[in-house]
Motif scaffolding. Structure first.
Motif, PDB file in Angstrom:
ATOM      1  N   GLY A   1      69.248  54.121  47.114  1.00 18.19           N
ATOM      2  CA  GLY A   1      67.881  53.667  47.597  1.00 18.19           C
ATOM      3  C   GLY A   1      67.505  53.896  49.009  1.00 18.19           C
ATOM      4  N   GLN A   2      66.232  53.655  49.605  1.00 24.24           N
ATOM      5  CA  GLN A   2      66.107  53.534  50.860  1.00 24.24           C
ATOM      6  C   GLN A   2      65.432  52.163  51.112  1.00 24.24           C
ATOM      7  OE1 GLN A   2      66.489  55.775  53.402  1.00 24.24           O
ATOM      8  NE2 GLN A   2      67.730  57.097  51.753  1.00 24.24           N
ATOM      9  N   PHE A   3      65.841  51.378  52.016  1.00 25.66           N
ATOM     10  CA  PHE A   3      65.432  50.086  52.292  1.00 25.66           C
ATOM     11  C   PHE A   3      65.044  49.834  53.669  1.00 25.66           C
ATOM     12  CE2 PHE A   3      68.219  50.361  48.643  1.00 25.66           C
ATOM     13  CZ  PHE A   3      67.668  49.604  47.636  1.00 25.66           C
ATOM     14  N   LEU A   4      64.046  49.170  53.872  1.00 23.47           N
ATOM     15  CA  LEU A   4      63.304  48.777  55.150  1.00 23.47           C
ATOM     16  C   LEU A   4      63.979  47.448  55.574  1.00 23.47           C
ATOM     17  CD1 LEU A   4      61.686  49.956  57.680  1.00 23.47           C
ATOM     18  CD2 LEU A   4      59.532  48.897  56.640  1.00 23.47           C
ATOM     19  N   ILE A   5      64.811  47.340  56.417  1.00 18.01           N
ATOM     20  CA  ILE A   5      65.673  46.195  56.590  1.00 18.01           C
ATOM     21  C   ILE A   5      65.376  45.734  58.118  1.00 18.01           C
ATOM     22  CG2 ILE A   5      67.689  45.014  56.708  1.00 18.01           C
ATOM     23  CD1 ILE A   5      68.621  47.116  54.537  1.00 18.01           C
ATOM     24  N   ALA A   6      64.924  44.321  58.152  1.00 18.73           N
ATOM     25  CA  ALA A   6      64.733  43.878  59.580  1.00 18.73           C
ATOM     26  C   ALA A   6      65.986  43.117  59.918  1.00 18.73           C
ATOM     27  CB  ALA A   6      63.463  42.862  59.679  1.00 18.73           C
ATOM     28  N   ARG A   7      66.224  42.989  61.317  1.00 17.86           N
ATOM     29  CA  ARG A   7      67.473  42.094  61.681  1.00 17.86           C
ATOM     30  C   ARG A   7      67.635  40.624  61.043  1.00 17.86           C
ATOM     31  NH1 ARG A   7      68.211  42.317  67.677  1.00 17.86           N
ATOM     32  NH2 ARG A   7      66.631  40.429  67.492  1.00 17.86           N
ATOM     33  N   ALA A   8      68.747  40.353  60.595  1.00 14.43           N
ATOM     34  CA  ALA A   8      69.094  38.804  60.254  1.00 14.43           C
ATOM     35  C   ALA A   8      68.804  38.033  61.346  1.00 14.43           C
ATOM     36  CB  ALA A   8      70.585  38.814  59.882  1.00 14.43           C
ATOM     37  N   GLY A   9      68.183  36.897  60.853  1.00  8.88           N
ATOM     38  CA  GLY A   9      67.938  35.816  61.827  1.00  8.88           C
ATOM     39  C   GLY A   9      66.660  36.135  62.779  1.00  8.88           C
ATOM     40  N   ASN A  10      65.883  37.050  62.380  1.00 10.61           N
ATOM     41  CA  ASN A  10      64.477  37.274  62.969  1.00 10.61           C
ATOM     42  C   ASN A  10      63.415  36.116  62.679  1.00 10.61           C
ATOM     43  OD1 ASN A  10      62.246  38.154  60.943  1.00 10.61           O
ATOM     44  ND2 ASN A  10      63.902  39.300  60.226  1.00 10.61           N
ATOM     45  N   GLU A  11      62.453  35.938  63.448  1.00 13.75           N
ATOM     46  CA  GLU A  11      61.533  34.859  63.388  1.00 13.75           C
ATOM     47  C   GLU A  11      60.927  34.823  61.931  1.00 13.75           C
ATOM     48  OE1 GLU A  11      57.803  36.187  65.786  1.00 13.75           O
ATOM     49  OE2 GLU A  11      59.464  36.420  66.925  1.00 13.75           O
ATOM     50  N   ASN A  12      60.694  35.967  61.460  1.00 11.81           N
ATOM     51  CA  ASN A  12      59.943  36.019  60.219  1.00 11.81           C
ATOM     52  C   ASN A  12      60.838  35.373  58.986  1.00 11.81           C
ATOM     53  OD1 ASN A  12      57.591  36.851  61.317  1.00 11.81           O
ATOM     54  ND2 ASN A  12      58.194  39.072  60.703  1.00 11.81           N
ATOM     55  N   TYR A  13      62.071  35.805  59.106  1.00 16.20           N
ATOM     56  CA  TYR A  13      63.085  35.288  57.958  1.00 16.20           C
ATOM     57  C   TYR A  13      63.321  33.646  58.242  1.00 16.20           C
ATOM     58  CZ  TYR A  13      67.783  34.848  55.791  1.00 16.20           C
ATOM     59  OH  TYR A  13      68.500  34.254  55.093  1.00 16.20           O
ATOM     60  N   LEU A  14      63.218  33.348  59.566  1.00 19.97           N
ATOM     61  CA  LEU A  14      63.687  32.018  59.635  1.00 19.97           C
ATOM     62  C   LEU A  14      62.327  31.108  59.300  1.00 19.97           C
ATOM     63  CD1 LEU A  14      65.275  31.836  63.226  1.00 19.97           C
ATOM     64  CD2 LEU A  14      66.485  31.786  60.856  1.00 19.97           C
ATOM     65  N   ALA A  15      61.304  31.493  59.566  1.00 21.21           N
ATOM     66  CA  ALA A  15      59.999  30.876  58.937  1.00 21.21           C
ATOM     67  C   ALA A  15      59.759  31.213  57.516  1.00 21.21           C
ATOM     68  CB  ALA A  15      58.716  31.739  59.563  1.00 21.21           C
ATOM     69  N   ALA A  16      60.378  31.979  56.772  1.00 25.43           N
ATOM     70  CA  ALA A  16      60.144  32.148  55.353  1.00 25.43           C
ATOM     71  C   ALA A  16      61.316  31.035  54.692  1.00 25.43           C
ATOM     72  CB  ALA A  16      60.527  33.567  54.913  1.00 25.43           C
ATOM     73  N   GLN A  17      62.315  31.121  55.532  1.00 19.18           N
ATOM     74  CA  GLN A  17      63.227  30.192  54.797  1.00 19.18           C
ATOM     75  C   GLN A  17      62.595  28.550  54.857  1.00 19.18           C
ATOM     76  OE1 GLN A  17      66.936  30.718  57.366  1.00 19.18           O
ATOM     77  NE2 GLN A  17      68.042  31.086  55.346  1.00 19.18           N
ATOM     78  N   GLU A  18      62.237  28.359  55.738  1.00 21.73           N
ATOM     79  CA  GLU A  18      61.474  26.646  56.004  1.00 21.73           C
ATOM     80  C   GLU A  18      60.246  26.745  54.916  1.00 21.73           C
ATOM     81  OE1 GLU A  18      62.285  24.096  57.552  1.00 21.73           O
ATOM     82  OE2 GLU A  18      64.089  25.152  58.435  1.00 21.73           O
TER      83      GLU A  18
END
Length: 124
Positions: A24-41
């Motif tokens: 498959g092809q996956f669009l992947i942002a870098r770990a620890g980015n601001e969107n990921y951290l906000a999503a965790q919260e």
């Protein structure tokens, strides 16, 4: 050769780079980015009371902040699965090896280098 402080593409880090994983092809942002951290919260990963709740909160955070899109992902009958956060959570829940591969790509800084980095090195 000197350290190139402009070698990273911050847009790719936040909006993703296409990576091939398991067909498959996956669009992947870098770990620890601001969107990921906000999503965790937002998803309450730290507040979840059971391991299952923590896992689902983590996978939802990955789907919202790291795994941003996909191509060539199919169900058991070969039908294409359109990307959505909910679909991504279910695919991740069923495929822990995919989670590991996505996170490995998200932590590979080479995926987020500027496309013109080689040209920059030649100028020096």
């Amino acid at each position: 050769m000197a350290f190139n402080a402009k070698r990273n593409d911050n847009d790719k880090a936040l909006h993703g780079a296409w990576c091939s994983i398991m067909g498959g092809q996956f669009l992947i942002a870098r770990a620890g980015n601001e969107n990921y951290l906000a999503a965790q919260e937002r998803n309450g990963k730290r507040k979840a009371s059971t391991p299952g709740e923590r896992q689902r909160a983590l996978y939802k955070s990955i789907a919202e902040g790291i795994l941003l899109d996909w191509r060539d992902v199919t169900d058991g009958q070969g039908q294409s699965i359109p990307y959505s956060v909910d679909a991504a959570v279910e695919v991740l829940m069923d495929n822990p090896e995919l989670v590991a591969a996505i996170m490995a790509e998200a932590n590979d800084f080479e995926n987020y280098r500027r496309d013109d980095i080689e040209q920059q090195a030649k100028k020096q």
